[in-house]
Design a protein around this motif. Structure first.
Motif, PDB file in Angstrom:
ATOM      1  N   THR A 184     -13.427  12.546   5.277  1.00  0.00           N
ATOM      2  CA  THR A 184     -14.325  12.338   6.341  1.00  0.00           C
ATOM      3  C   THR A 184     -13.961  11.014   7.015  1.00  0.00           C
ATOM      4  OG1 THR A 184     -16.123  13.130   4.666  1.00  0.00           O
ATOM      5  CG2 THR A 184     -16.896  11.606   6.640  1.00  0.00           C
ATOM      6  N   LEU A 236     -26.761   5.205   6.476  1.00  0.00           N
ATOM      7  CA  LEU A 236     -25.772   5.648   5.564  1.00  0.00           C
ATOM      8  C   LEU A 236     -25.142   4.630   4.742  1.00  0.00           C
ATOM      9  CD1 LEU A 236     -23.640   7.687   5.128  1.00  0.00           C
ATOM     10  CD2 LEU A 236     -22.215   6.913   6.816  1.00  0.00           C
ATOM     11  N   LEU A 238     -23.695   3.453   0.827  1.00  0.00           N
ATOM     12  CA  LEU A 238     -22.876   3.758  -0.193  1.00  0.00           C
ATOM     13  C   LEU A 238     -22.687   2.949  -1.068  1.00  0.00           C
ATOM     14  CD1 LEU A 238     -19.592   5.171   2.008  1.00  0.00           C
ATOM     15  CD2 LEU A 238     -21.415   6.357   0.958  1.00  0.00           C
ATOM     16  N   GLN A 240     -20.382   1.575  -4.532  1.00  0.00           N
ATOM     17  CA  GLN A 240     -19.052   1.854  -5.247  1.00  0.00           C
ATOM     18  C   GLN A 240     -18.860   0.763  -6.310  1.00  0.00           C
ATOM     19  OE1 GLN A 240     -16.866   0.252  -1.029  1.00  0.00           O
ATOM     20  NE2 GLN A 240     -16.163   1.974  -2.379  1.00  0.00           N
TER      21      GLN A 240
ATOM     22  N   HIS B  82     -10.782   4.295   0.628  1.00  0.00           N
ATOM     23  CA  HIS B  82     -11.033   4.869  -0.484  1.00  0.00           C
ATOM     24  C   HIS B  82     -12.351   4.269  -1.144  1.00  0.00           C
ATOM     25  CE1 HIS B  82      -7.304   7.182  -0.013  1.00  0.00           C
ATOM     26  NE2 HIS B  82      -7.066   5.966   0.195  1.00  0.00           N
ATOM     27  N   PHE B  83     -12.912   5.208  -2.040  1.00  0.00           N
ATOM     28  CA  PHE B  83     -14.178   4.784  -2.506  1.00  0.00           C
ATOM     29  C   PHE B  83     -14.126   3.386  -3.329  1.00  0.00           C
ATOM     30  CE2 PHE B  83     -15.374   9.310  -1.713  1.00  0.00           C
ATOM     31  CZ  PHE B  83     -15.924   9.068  -0.727  1.00  0.00           C
ATOM     32  N   GLY B  84     -12.907   3.165  -3.944  1.00  0.00           N
ATOM     33  CA  GLY B  84     -12.753   2.015  -4.741  1.00  0.00           C
ATOM     34  C   GLY B  84     -12.790   0.666  -3.761  1.00  0.00           C
ATOM     35  N   ASN B  85     -12.469   0.914  -2.397  1.00  0.00           N
ATOM     36  CA  ASN B  85     -12.110  -0.187  -1.957  1.00  0.00           C
ATOM     37  C   ASN B  85     -12.687  -0.253  -0.139  1.00  0.00           C
ATOM     38  OD1 ASN B  85     -10.332   1.819  -0.651  1.00  0.00           O
ATOM     39  ND2 ASN B  85      -8.739   0.367  -0.734  1.00  0.00           N
ATOM     40  N   LEU B  86     -13.770   0.311  -0.062  1.00  0.00           N
ATOM     41  CA  LEU B  86     -14.317   0.487   1.170  1.00  0.00           C
ATOM     42  C   LEU B  86     -14.715  -1.073   1.854  1.00  0.00           C
ATOM     43  CD1 LEU B  86     -15.589   2.333   3.355  1.00  0.00           C
ATOM     44  CD2 LEU B  86     -17.781   2.215   2.280  1.00  0.00           C
ATOM     45  N   TRP B  87     -14.795  -1.742   0.981  1.00  0.00           N
ATOM     46  CA  TRP B  87     -15.015  -3.347   1.202  1.00  0.00           C
ATOM     47  C   TRP B  87     -13.919  -3.987   1.372  1.00  0.00           C
ATOM     48  CZ3 TRP B  87     -14.085  -6.479  -2.624  1.00  0.00           C
ATOM     49  CH2 TRP B  87     -13.593  -6.098  -3.775  1.00  0.00           C
ATOM     50  N   VAL B 182     -20.512  -2.874  -5.565  1.00  0.00           N
ATOM     51  CA  VAL B 182     -20.878  -3.253  -4.218  1.00  0.00           C
ATOM     52  C   VAL B 182     -21.719  -2.213  -3.401  1.00  0.00           C
ATOM     53  CG1 VAL B 182     -18.856  -4.758  -3.916  1.00  0.00           C
ATOM     54  CG2 VAL B 182     -18.857  -2.446  -2.816  1.00  0.00           C
ATOM     55  N   LEU B 183     -22.634  -2.465  -2.784  1.00  0.00           N
ATOM     56  CA  LEU B 183     -23.356  -1.513  -1.840  1.00  0.00           C
ATOM     57  C   LEU B 183     -23.218  -1.867  -0.595  1.00  0.00           C
ATOM     58  CD1 LEU B 183     -26.642  -0.983  -3.355  1.00  0.00           C
ATOM     59  CD2 LEU B 183     -26.364  -0.658  -0.833  1.00  0.00           C
ATOM     60  N   THR B 184     -22.600  -0.639   0.325  1.00  0.00           N
ATOM     61  CA  THR B 184     -22.197  -0.875   1.661  1.00  0.00           C
ATOM     62  C   THR B 184     -22.935  -0.001   2.685  1.00  0.00           C
ATOM     63  OG1 THR B 184     -19.880  -1.343   1.160  1.00  0.00           O
ATOM     64  CG2 THR B 184     -20.215  -0.898   3.088  1.00  0.00           C
ATOM     65  N   ASP B 185     -23.562  -0.759   3.697  1.00  0.00           N
ATOM     66  CA  ASP B 185     -24.351  -0.078   4.498  1.00  0.00           C
ATOM     67  C   ASP B 185     -23.512   0.170   5.983  1.00  0.00           C
ATOM     68  OD1 ASP B 185     -27.041   0.943   4.511  1.00  0.00           O
ATOM     69  OD2 ASP B 185     -27.216  -0.119   6.613  1.00  0.00           O
ATOM     70  N   ILE B 186     -23.144   1.521   6.406  1.00  0.00           N
ATOM     71  CA  ILE B 186     -22.435   1.549   7.530  1.00  0.00           C
ATOM     72  C   ILE B 186     -23.338   1.957   8.892  1.00  0.00           C
ATOM     73  CG2 ILE B 186     -20.465   3.095   8.574  1.00  0.00           C
ATOM     74  CD1 ILE B 186     -19.728   3.663   5.762  1.00  0.00           C
ATOM     75  N   LEU B 236     -11.652   4.277   9.972  1.00  0.00           N
ATOM     76  CA  LEU B 236     -12.456   4.484   8.757  1.00  0.00           C
ATOM     77  C   LEU B 236     -12.483   5.923   8.296  1.00  0.00           C
ATOM     78  CD1 LEU B 236     -13.976   2.917   6.451  1.00  0.00           C
ATOM     79  CD2 LEU B 236     -16.035   3.054   7.936  1.00  0.00           C
ATOM     80  N   SER B 237     -11.607   6.288   7.322  1.00  0.00           N
ATOM     81  CA  SER B 237     -11.597   7.600   6.859  1.00  0.00           C
ATOM     82  C   SER B 237     -11.637   7.515   5.327  1.00  0.00           C
ATOM     83  CB  SER B 237     -10.330   8.371   7.628  1.00  0.00           C
ATOM     84  OG  SER B 237      -9.247   7.541   7.154  1.00  0.00           O
ATOM     85  N   LEU B 238     -12.391   8.563   4.620  1.00  0.00           N
ATOM     86  CA  LEU B 238     -12.681   8.412   3.231  1.00  0.00           C
ATOM     87  C   LEU B 238     -12.224   9.672   2.805  1.00  0.00           C
ATOM     88  CD1 LEU B 238     -16.030   6.972   2.955  1.00  0.00           C
ATOM     89  CD2 LEU B 238     -14.112   5.723   2.908  1.00  0.00           C
TER      90      LEU B 238
END
Lengths: 243, 243
Positions: A184, A236, A238, A240, B82-87, B182-186, B236-238
């Motif tokens: 994505t 949106l 997420l 993690q 990746h999901f472990g390191n979006l932040w 962590v909780l990330t809002d995009i 930003l691709s996951l």
DNA sequence: TTTGCTTTTATGTCAGACAACTTGCATGAA
DNA sequence: TTCATGCAAGTTGTCTGACATAAAAGCAAA
């Protein structure tokens, strides 16, 4: 008719536990039954339960503490999407606290553009099925979803396709394919004319675009999806886990 | 000096394998050694290797096929996060193919706003440390990163803080805390004046905002981060595995 | 070349055991 | 009473060995 392999036991356990978390059987912040209790209750080995719990932990649903127990993430209710379902628009809407529904807009056959052919590993000009759908949160139109799929993959008559199904089920029923993973791309863009026709909000405002490529287990691209929505209405977020 | 518990064996294995994937030891699309071979090589049990592999699979790095083997996701190089390191902004930049570097801009103490106090579970007016940093991709400024942390959590003299460190290391060294999740809002927004001072691009263009809340293992909020960047330059691709 | 069977090898699941860690309780001393 | 210490119970983490299941590889026959 191809037989689709049934899900592994660990994945079934994963789904059961996730359903209990979402359904409020296991409340946010509370401790869930121990691995031993779950393995007894579900009739599977502790190793299998651990596999399922590892996946849930990696996706931020639960927190595990050695010597203590396993806890449901307190902030589950604040997250609208999760790593297992970023491309699952109905769940994204449900995660925002709305009742999701799908309206089928159109389906057409047309040749692939250069860019589409590149992404889907096709020859330019090969035929595609284009599916345009609109997702509603309660009664409000919120996501415009376009999907293109190579026509050559279709196993059933095109007339039978039910445009209101989950994209996963569309692949299983009409294409006899299982989605193995997705890629994505998240982009910021502005609301333009063709989408503005379906989505509310002033033209020119900043919106989110999710561009998703679906793959089956052998890395063969199955479909390309472009979903746009107003992130002032739909968030949106997420979760993690780290560690 | 508090002792930080060392990482679990499974997490260490996870890191080793991830490093090999990123470093090209295990090439995209190729099959990696079997669980038995890895457990022999690394001197841990097969169960531990499986725990690490399960996490990598959940995050889309590898694909596992019963009866066949474990394969590195072919599209790893197309994903920047990746999901472990979006932040993890440095990795986001590296994932886009650039050399990341950090420039420390400013650090100040000030009372918390109402919104910050709410998010960080503080009384309004409690003191915060505000860290403003600029991330570079090669020589280009790409991400403006603001972090606010409760001053009461600080364990070391504020003067000692090295503004160029990874946020994870800042917490470990100066706050003696480990980030648990962590909780990330995009969000999609537009480039405005204060950020435009640091980032290139015309004012008013659509950009991405990542708003991240960091928690420690007991669900205590540690910090709030707001990162904005131009997603036409940085993608930003996951990747996410399904099933 | 193609087809079908067998062998090999890999992941998936199982069972039982012990280690490492946390919590809470009981005990005893100040 | 209050506090500190130590013990016991419970939970996750790791280990070992075994078998089940699935897919690829090799082989033989058509």
């Amino acid at each position: 008719m191809r037989i689709l392999q049934s899900k592994s036991i660990a994945n079934q356990v994963d789904e059961i536990l996730l359903e209990r978390i979402r359904g409020g059987v296991y409340l946010p912040g509370s401790r869930i039954p121990s691995e031993s209790e779950l393995s007894d209750e579900l009739g599977v080995s502790r190793a299998t339960v651990r596999t399922a719990l590892a996946k849930l932990a990696a996706n931020g649903f639960i927190l595990r503490k050695q010597g203590d127990g396993t806890y449901v993430n307190e902030h589950i209710h604040e997250t609208s999407a999760h790593f297992g379902n970023l491309w699952d628009l109905a769940e994204l809407i449900a995660g925002n606290g709305y009742q999701p529904s799908i309206r089928f807009l159109s389906m057409e056959r047309r040749p692939a553009t250069e860019k589409e052919a590149l992404v889907l590993a096709l020859e330019e000009g090969e035929e595609l099925i284009c599916l345009r759908r609109l997702f509603y949160a309660d009664q409000q139109a919120v996501i415009l979803a376009d999907n293109v799929i190579p026509f050559s993959l279709l196993c059933e008559p095109i007339e039978k396709i039910d445009g209101k199904l989950h994209i996963r089920d569309i692949f299983e029923q009409y294409f006899h394919q299982k989605i193995s993973f997705v890629l994505t791309d998240i982009r910021s863009t502005v609301l333009e004319a063709d989408a503005h026709e379906f989505l509310s909000g002033e033209s020119g405002r900043a919106i989110l675009q999710l561009q998703t490529i679906f793959y089956e287990k052998n890395n063969l691209p199955l479909a390309l999806g472009v979903n746009i929505f107003d992130d002032s209405f739909l968030h949106l977020s997420l979760a993690q886990a780290w560690n």
